[in-house]
Design a protein around this motif. Structure first.
Motif, PDB file in Angstrom:
ATOM      1  N   ARG A 192       0.812  -1.217   0.000  1.00 18.84           N
ATOM      2  CA  ARG A 192       0.000   0.000   0.000  1.00 18.84           C
ATOM      3  C   ARG A 192       0.844   1.266   0.000  1.00 18.84           C
ATOM      4  N   LYS A 193       2.006   1.255   0.652  1.00 18.92           N
ATOM      5  CA  LYS A 193       2.848   2.460   0.710  1.00 18.92           C
ATOM      6  C   LYS A 193       4.123   2.325  -0.110  1.00 18.92           C
ATOM      7  N   GLN A 194       4.618   1.102  -0.273  1.00 18.81           N
ATOM      8  CA  GLN A 194       5.814   0.830  -1.068  1.00 18.81           C
ATOM      9  C   GLN A 194       5.439  -0.113  -2.193  1.00 18.81           C
ATOM     10  N   ALA A 195       5.698   0.277  -3.432  1.00 19.12           N
ATOM     11  CA  ALA A 195       5.325  -0.558  -4.573  1.00 19.12           C
ATOM     12  C   ALA A 195       5.991  -1.927  -4.515  1.00 19.12           C
ATOM     13  N   THR A 196       7.215  -1.989  -4.012  1.00 20.07           N
ATOM     14  CA  THR A 196       7.916  -3.272  -3.938  1.00 20.07           C
ATOM     15  C   THR A 196       7.394  -4.158  -2.819  1.00 20.07           C
ATOM     16  N   GLY A 197       6.694  -3.586  -1.880  1.00 17.21           N
ATOM     17  CA  GLY A 197       6.123  -4.348  -0.780  1.00 17.21           C
ATOM     18  C   GLY A 197       7.060  -4.470   0.395  1.00 17.21           C
ATOM     19  N   GLN A 198       6.463  -4.662   1.570  1.00 14.70           N
ATOM     20  CA  GLN A 198       7.209  -4.800   2.810  1.00 14.70           C
ATOM     21  C   GLN A 198       6.538  -5.885   3.647  1.00 14.70           C
ATOM     22  N   VAL A 199       7.326  -6.834   4.144  1.00 14.15           N
ATOM     23  CA  VAL A 199       6.777  -7.860   5.027  1.00 14.15           C
ATOM     24  C   VAL A 199       6.385  -7.186   6.339  1.00 14.15           C
ATOM     25  N   VAL A 200       5.096  -7.253   6.680  1.00 13.40           N
ATOM     26  CA  VAL A 200       4.607  -6.571   7.882  1.00 13.40           C
ATOM     27  C   VAL A 200       4.086  -7.537   8.947  1.00 13.40           C
ATOM     28  N   TYR A 201       3.853  -8.796   8.566  1.00 11.32           N
ATOM     29  CA  TYR A 201       3.352  -9.770   9.536  1.00 11.32           C
ATOM     30  C   TYR A 201       3.748 -11.163   9.074  1.00 11.32           C
ATOM     31  N   ARG A 202       4.092 -12.002  10.039  1.00 12.02           N
ATOM     32  CA  ARG A 202       4.338 -13.415   9.733  1.00 12.02           C
ATOM     33  C   ARG A 202       3.895 -14.252  10.918  1.00 12.02           C
ATOM     34  N   ALA A 203       3.234 -15.353  10.611  1.00  5.95           N
ATOM     35  CA  ALA A 203       2.881 -16.347  11.628  1.00  5.95           C
ATOM     36  C   ALA A 203       3.524 -17.664  11.214  1.00  5.95           C
ATOM     37  N   VAL A 204       4.161 -18.325  12.165  1.00 11.58           N
ATOM     38  CA  VAL A 204       4.770 -19.625  11.929  1.00 11.58           C
ATOM     39  C   VAL A 204       4.101 -20.611  12.876  1.00 11.58           C
ATOM     40  N   ARG A 205       3.753 -21.779  12.352  1.00 12.93           N
ATOM     41  CA  ARG A 205       2.998 -22.724  13.166  1.00 12.93           C
ATOM     42  C   ARG A 205       3.833 -23.267  14.318  1.00 12.93           C
TER      43      ARG A 205
END
Length: 177
Positions: free
Chosen positions: A150-163
């Motif tokens: 939404r703010k960076q065209a290349t994208g930014q990892v903002v959340y991750r869930a690992v089982r």
């Protein structure tokens, strides 16, 4: 509130990813994870598959938030990309298609059976592309990753869930804007 103003925590809490079971003509089936599904008229979403057989029916079989989705997965990972608008999402997906075509053209081998892409507008009004890969992505565990474009065209990892074990999410990682 506009979807542009939603925080990552609000999106993680309220976003719904749907599990859809597609039936094939030979009585086999496959599962996709999608941002939206209309029971009365299933959408034809962008799906990459080497066999390309159209489905004969589809049913919604589950609804998940991102933290609960990671416990649904066994030998897979999901990358959920969110975009500011449909045009940005379509541009991203077109670029991905082009890079895969170039790889194939120069003699590379890309296993489409191991990756599927669906796209649409989520329950929060956010255009999304969901990538499903068949392998464990983080420390040998299934994972769900949210990438914000939404703010960076290349994208930014903002959340991750690992089982983790059972219903427990082993890792819950946020990177706030």
């Amino acid at each position: 509130m506009s979807s542009d103003n939603l925080t990552v925590k609000e999106i993680v809490e309220d976003l719904q990813i749907l599990r859809v079971r597609y039936e094939l003509p030979d009585s086999s089936a496959f599962v996709r994870y999608e941002p939206r599904f209309d029971d009365s008229q299933p959408e034809e979403l962008t799906v990459h598959s080497s066999w390309g057989v159209p489905s004969v029916g589809a049913d919604k079989t589950g609804k998940f938030t991102l933290p609960t989705l990671v416990n649904e997965l066994q030998y897979a990972y999901i990358l959920a990309h969110m975009f500011p608008n449909m045009q940005a999402m379509e541009y991203f997906l077109a670029g991905f298609d082009t890079s895969l075509s170039q790889l194939e053209f120069i003699g590379g081998n890309y296993d489409f059976d191991r990756m599927w892409i669906s796209s649409g507008v989520s329950n929060l009004g956010i255009p999304m592309a969901i990538f499903l890969g068949q392998r464990n992505a983080v420390n040998g565990q299934p994972s769900v990753t949210l990438v914000d474009h939404r703010k960076q065209a290349t994208g930014q990892v903002v959340y991750r869930a690992v089982r983790g074990a059972g219903e427990h999410v082993g890792e819950d990682f946020y990177s706030e804007e």
